[in-house]
Scaffold this active site. Structure first.
Site, PDB file in Angstrom:
ATOM      1  N   THR A  40       0.838  -1.199   0.000  1.00  0.00           N
ATOM      2  CA  THR A  40       0.000   0.000   0.000  1.00  0.00           C
ATOM      3  C   THR A  40       0.874   1.250   0.000  1.00  0.00           C
ATOM      4  OG1 THR A  40      -1.772  -1.125   1.198  1.00  0.00           O
ATOM      5  CG2 THR A  40      -1.740   1.267   1.346  1.00  0.00           C
ATOM      6  N   GLU A  86      -0.230  -5.278   5.974  1.00  0.00           N
ATOM      7  CA  GLU A  86       1.064  -5.393   5.291  1.00  0.00           C
ATOM      8  C   GLU A  86       1.936  -6.442   5.972  1.00  0.00           C
ATOM      9  OE1 GLU A  86       1.438  -0.812   3.577  1.00  0.00           O
ATOM     10  OE2 GLU A  86       2.448  -1.354   5.438  1.00  0.00           O
ATOM     11  N   LYS A 141      15.031   6.903   1.441  1.00  0.00           N
ATOM     12  CA  LYS A 141      14.472   6.094   2.532  1.00  0.00           C
ATOM     13  C   LYS A 141      15.530   5.286   3.282  1.00  0.00           C
ATOM     14  CE  LYS A 141      10.137   7.187   1.588  1.00  0.00           C
ATOM     15  NZ  LYS A 141      10.294   8.040   0.402  1.00  0.00           N
TER      16      LYS A 141
END
Length: 218
Positions: A28, A103, A121
């Site tokens: 997602t 998840e 990230k």
């Protein structure tokens, strides 16, 4: 390259991990959405997907990709999802979009977890991104007090309810030096459904979008 272009690059690279005739897990968020759009180009190659959120299921269906309930399949070949942070050990913080519980379940059901992210990230120490915690509503205040004892500053995510009907506390101001230990400790606090640390089951592959192309970490 823009951040979106980097996300698109890693989404394309992740397609290589999709095996013909399998059902895959799909994550997602914005980076996962790029992957879904790439997956649509080869949708006849797979049997379908298991979605980690209602939003993901809707996007998959919009592309004509069959969506299955996890209870109706016998494991998944691969799970592809983004992350809010990753360290060099592929321990992750996830849950910025609020889908961390599903998840984590889909990741656990998959043989391989491929994480896709832009280069920003990758961090030395997890925790600059607030750590999401999904909490049963009645336990919110109690859990918040326990999180303060662990050195964090929990903030209720206002106006947000998860697909499971719960609330999210985002823990600010934590340097997470021992991700696996903290994940275990958080799992033991009554009222916490899931925490956003993916360290006990980290990613198997991290695809990072950089100006010099896609970097693969394992």
């Amino acid at each position: 390259m823009t951040q979106d272009e980097l996300k698109q690059e890693v989404a394309r690279a992740a397609i290589e991990y999709v095996e013909t005739g399998t059902i895959i897990g799909v994550g997602t968020g914005s980076t996962a959405n790029f992957f879904i759009d790439e997956l649509a180009k080869i949708k006849n190659k797979i049997d379908g997907a298991v979605a980690s959120s209602i939003a993901t299921a809707d996007r998959l269906k919009g592309h004509g990709i069959p969506v299955y309930d996890l209870n109706d399949v016998n494991g998944l070949s691969v799970y592809v999802d983004g992350a809010d942070e990753s360290n060099k050990y592929l321990h992750l913080i996830k849950g910025g979009g609020g889908a961390l519980t599903r998840e984590k379940i889909v990741a656990a059901a998959s043989e391989k977890f491929v994480c896709i992210a832009d280069g920003s990230k990758l961090v030395d120490v997890l925790g600059a991104f607030p750590l999401p915690i999904e909490v049963i509503p009645m336990a919110r205040s109690m859990v918040a007090r326990e999180l303060v004892k662990l050195g964090g500053q929990p903030v209720l995510r206002e106006g947000f309810t998860t697909d499971n009907g719960n609330v999210i506390l985002d823990i600010h101001n934590m340097e997470i030096m021992e991700p696996t230990k903290l994940e275990q400790n958080l799992n033991n606090i009554p009222g916490i459904v899931t925490n956003g640390l993916f360290a006990l089951r980290p990613a198997d592959v991290l695809l990072l979008g950089t100006e010099d192309g896609v970097k693969t970490m394992k």
